[in-house]
Design a protein around this motif. Sequence first.
Motif, PDB file in Angstrom:
ATOM      1  N   PRO A 145       0.820  -1.199   0.000  1.00 30.02           N
ATOM      2  CA  PRO A 145       0.000   0.000   0.000  1.00 30.02           C
ATOM      3  C   PRO A 145       0.864   1.263   0.000  1.00 30.02           C
ATOM      4  O   PRO A 145       2.060   1.176   0.189  1.00 30.02           O
ATOM      5  N   ARG A 146       0.290   2.405  -0.198  1.00 31.55           N
ATOM      6  CA  ARG A 146       1.057   3.643  -0.136  1.00 31.55           C
ATOM      7  C   ARG A 146       1.301   4.062   1.307  1.00 31.55           C
ATOM      8  O   ARG A 146       2.306   4.699   1.605  1.00 31.55           O
ATOM      9  N   HIS A 147       0.370   3.707   2.159  1.00 26.06           N
ATOM     10  CA  HIS A 147       0.514   4.010   3.581  1.00 26.06           C
ATOM     11  C   HIS A 147       0.098   2.777   4.377  1.00 26.06           C
ATOM     12  O   HIS A 147      -0.849   2.083   4.004  1.00 26.06           O
ATOM     13  N   LYS A 148       0.859   2.519   5.441  1.00 31.40           N
ATOM     14  CA  LYS A 148       0.523   1.389   6.307  1.00 31.40           C
ATOM     15  C   LYS A 148       0.855   1.765   7.745  1.00 31.40           C
ATOM     16  O   LYS A 148       1.956   2.256   8.018  1.00 31.40           O
ATOM     17  N   VAL A 149      -0.111   1.524   8.616  1.00 32.03           N
ATOM     18  CA  VAL A 149       0.088   1.754  10.046  1.00 32.03           C
ATOM     19  C   VAL A 149      -0.001   0.409  10.744  1.00 32.03           C
ATOM     20  O   VAL A 149      -0.965  -0.342  10.543  1.00 32.03           O
ATOM     21  N   THR A 150       1.018   0.077  11.516  1.00 34.79           N
ATOM     22  CA  THR A 150       0.996  -1.174  12.260  1.00 34.79           C
ATOM     23  C   THR A 150       1.285  -0.901  13.736  1.00 34.79           C
ATOM     24  O   THR A 150       1.938   0.083  14.080  1.00 34.79           O
ATOM     25  N   GLY A 151       0.789  -1.788  14.557  1.00 45.35           N
ATOM     26  CA  GLY A 151       1.099  -1.705  15.974  1.00 45.35           C
ATOM     27  C   GLY A 151       2.452  -2.335  16.253  1.00 45.35           C
ATOM     28  O   GLY A 151       2.883  -3.259  15.543  1.00 45.35           O
ATOM     29  N   LYS A 152       3.103  -1.833  17.263  1.00 39.42           N
ATOM     30  CA  LYS A 152       4.406  -2.389  17.646  1.00 39.42           C
ATOM     31  C   LYS A 152       4.284  -3.894  17.867  1.00 39.42           C
ATOM     32  O   LYS A 152       3.375  -4.360  18.561  1.00 39.42           O
ATOM     33  N   GLY A 153       5.199  -4.639  17.254  1.00 43.90           N
ATOM     34  CA  GLY A 153       5.185  -6.085  17.382  1.00 43.90           C
ATOM     35  C   GLY A 153       4.438  -6.814  16.274  1.00 43.90           C
ATOM     36  O   GLY A 153       4.562  -8.036  16.144  1.00 43.90           O
ATOM     37  N   GLN A 154       3.692  -6.077  15.472  1.00 42.49           N
ATOM     38  CA  GLN A 154       2.963  -6.719  14.374  1.00 42.49           C
ATOM     39  C   GLN A 154       3.859  -6.872  13.146  1.00 42.49           C
ATOM     40  O   GLN A 154       4.934  -6.308  13.058  1.00 42.49           O
ATOM     41  N   GLU A 155       3.368  -7.652  12.207  1.00 42.26           N
ATOM     42  CA  GLU A 155       4.107  -7.884  10.961  1.00 42.26           C
ATOM     43  C   GLU A 155       3.619  -6.947   9.877  1.00 42.26           C
ATOM     44  O   GLU A 155       2.423  -6.609   9.830  1.00 42.26           O
ATOM     45  N   ALA A 156       4.524  -6.508   9.015  1.00 41.40           N
ATOM     46  CA  ALA A 156       4.153  -5.658   7.882  1.00 41.40           C
ATOM     47  C   ALA A 156       4.741  -6.248   6.611  1.00 41.40           C
ATOM     48  O   ALA A 156       5.909  -6.627   6.585  1.00 41.40           O
ATOM     49  N   THR A 157       3.907  -6.335   5.573  1.00 40.88           N
ATOM     50  CA  THR A 157       4.362  -6.815   4.264  1.00 40.88           C
ATOM     51  C   THR A 157       4.131  -5.726   3.244  1.00 40.88           C
ATOM     52  O   THR A 157       3.016  -5.225   3.088  1.00 40.88           O
ATOM     53  N   LEU A 158       5.191  -5.379   2.536  1.00 39.54           N
ATOM     54  CA  LEU A 158       5.139  -4.331   1.529  1.00 39.54           C
ATOM     55  C   LEU A 158       5.335  -4.968   0.152  1.00 39.54           C
ATOM     56  O   LEU A 158       6.175  -5.860  -0.003  1.00 39.54           O
ATOM     57  N   TRP A 159       4.574  -4.472  -0.829  1.00 40.26           N
ATOM     58  CA  TRP A 159       4.566  -5.078  -2.151  1.00 40.26           C
ATOM     59  C   TRP A 159       5.135  -4.140  -3.207  1.00 40.26           C
ATOM     60  O   TRP A 159       4.945  -2.929  -3.146  1.00 40.26           O
ATOM     61  N   CYS A 160       5.791  -4.756  -4.187  1.00 43.28           N
ATOM     62  CA  CYS A 160       6.364  -3.973  -5.273  1.00 43.28           C
ATOM     63  C   CYS A 160       6.153  -4.709  -6.592  1.00 43.28           C
ATOM     64  O   CYS A 160       6.432  -5.907  -6.690  1.00 43.28           O
ATOM     65  N   GLU A 161       5.659  -3.986  -7.579  1.00 39.94           N
ATOM     66  CA  GLU A 161       5.546  -4.517  -8.938  1.00 39.94           C
ATOM     67  C   GLU A 161       6.521  -3.741  -9.814  1.00 39.94           C
ATOM     68  O   GLU A 161       6.308  -2.556 -10.089  1.00 39.94           O
ATOM     69  N   PRO A 162       7.603  -4.360 -10.244  1.00 37.58           N
ATOM     70  CA  PRO A 162       8.582  -3.625 -11.055  1.00 37.58           C
ATOM     71  C   PRO A 162       8.069  -3.391 -12.470  1.00 37.58           C
ATOM     72  O   PRO A 162       7.054  -3.971 -12.883  1.00 37.58           O
ATOM     73  N   ILE A 163       8.780  -2.572 -13.192  1.00 33.20           N
ATOM     74  CA  ILE A 163       8.447  -2.335 -14.597  1.00 33.20           C
ATOM     75  C   ILE A 163       8.736  -3.608 -15.389  1.00 33.20           C
ATOM     76  O   ILE A 163       9.805  -4.223 -15.217  1.00 33.20           O
ATOM     77  N   SER A 164       7.800  -3.980 -16.222  1.00 35.46           N
ATOM     78  CA  SER A 164       7.929  -5.202 -17.001  1.00 35.46           C
ATOM     79  C   SER A 164       9.194  -5.191 -17.843  1.00 35.46           C
ATOM     80  O   SER A 164       9.499  -4.201 -18.522  1.00 35.46           O
ATOM     81  N   GLY A 165       9.937  -6.281 -17.760  1.00 36.87           N
ATOM     82  CA  GLY A 165      11.156  -6.390 -18.549  1.00 36.87           C
ATOM     83  C   GLY A 165      12.414  -5.968 -17.827  1.00 36.87           C
ATOM     84  O   GLY A 165      13.525  -6.230 -18.296  1.00 36.87           O
ATOM     85  N   HIS A 166      12.254  -5.310 -16.688  1.00 37.23           N
ATOM     86  CA  HIS A 166      13.432  -4.915 -15.923  1.00 37.23           C
ATOM     87  C   HIS A 166      13.976  -6.119 -15.148  1.00 37.23           C
ATOM     88  O   HIS A 166      13.219  -6.835 -14.499  1.00 37.23           O
ATOM     89  N   SER A 167      15.292  -6.297 -15.200  1.00 36.16           N
ATOM     90  CA  SER A 167      15.880  -7.497 -14.618  1.00 36.16           C
ATOM     91  C   SER A 167      16.295  -7.321 -13.162  1.00 36.16           C
ATOM     92  O   SER A 167      16.490  -8.311 -12.451  1.00 36.16           O
ATOM     93  N   ALA A 168      16.477  -6.091 -12.712  1.00 31.67           N
ATOM     94  CA  ALA A 168      16.939  -5.863 -11.338  1.00 31.67           C
ATOM     95  C   ALA A 168      15.877  -5.128 -10.540  1.00 31.67           C
ATOM     96  O   ALA A 168      15.226  -4.210 -11.043  1.00 31.67           O
ATOM     97  N   VAL A 169      15.714  -5.533  -9.294  1.00 29.36           N
ATOM     98  CA  VAL A 169      14.769  -4.905  -8.377  1.00 29.36           C
ATOM     99  C   VAL A 169      15.494  -4.586  -7.074  1.00 29.36           C
ATOM    100  O   VAL A 169      16.217  -5.437  -6.540  1.00 29.36           O
ATOM    101  N   PHE A 170      15.301  -3.360  -6.604  1.00 34.26           N
ATOM    102  CA  PHE A 170      15.998  -2.873  -5.417  1.00 34.26           C
ATOM    103  C   PHE A 170      14.983  -2.423  -4.370  1.00 34.26           C
ATOM    104  O   PHE A 170      13.907  -1.925  -4.706  1.00 34.26           O
TER     105      PHE A 170
END
Lengths: 111, 114
Positions: free
Chosen positions: A8-33
Amino acid sequence: NAGVIQTPRHKVTGKGQEATLWCEPISGHSAVFWYRQTIVQGLEFLTYFRNQAPIDDSGMPKERFSAQMPNQSHSTLKIQSTQPQDSAVYLCASSSPTEVFFGKGTRLTVV
Amino acid sequence: GDSVTQTEGLVTLTEGLPVMLNCTYQSTYSPFLFWYVQHLNEAPKLLLKSFTDNKRPEHQGFHATLHKSSSSFHLQKSSAQLSDSALYYCALSPPSSGSWQLIFGSGTQLTVMP
């Protein structure tokens, strides 16, 4: 070309919780940072993948941070047991042979 | 290890005045140097990249000259515009990285006043 998409663009989590962030790279790009951006530290390198393989994770805090790239269309950054000091903007980028393109980032706030 | 130094955290100047943002670097090998610009709530975007043939890159009125003797890649513009207000990062990519892995400086927040 929608560019690098981060959700998401913004995420609020409580201390101790887990957070997962997602990224969709540009198609055809070989490296993701992944980078972390804070006012104090600026832009810090975390990890990167080339052709989905992990190449360098030297910037990753070892205990609670992990990143994966299960296929060429997305990568995830997972933070376990989040702490207030993890609050930052997490930026994903992908690169063509000539240029690096950044997403707008996910602002993570740990309360 | 490789590093980038930007000495000014905040720069405020009046529209029409020249801009110069400092960038120096340390690297074992001859890296590529970059300037990125980030407007509020936007993604960092490439502004300039150094060339291997020592040509001076220019974009949107900005230019930068790579001086290997002083390890510098300062960003300049002759006349600041209000729309130039943004966060500017200098970065390097070591040729040994095998990809465009970037090492950033701490950034300079440029504010242009009317």
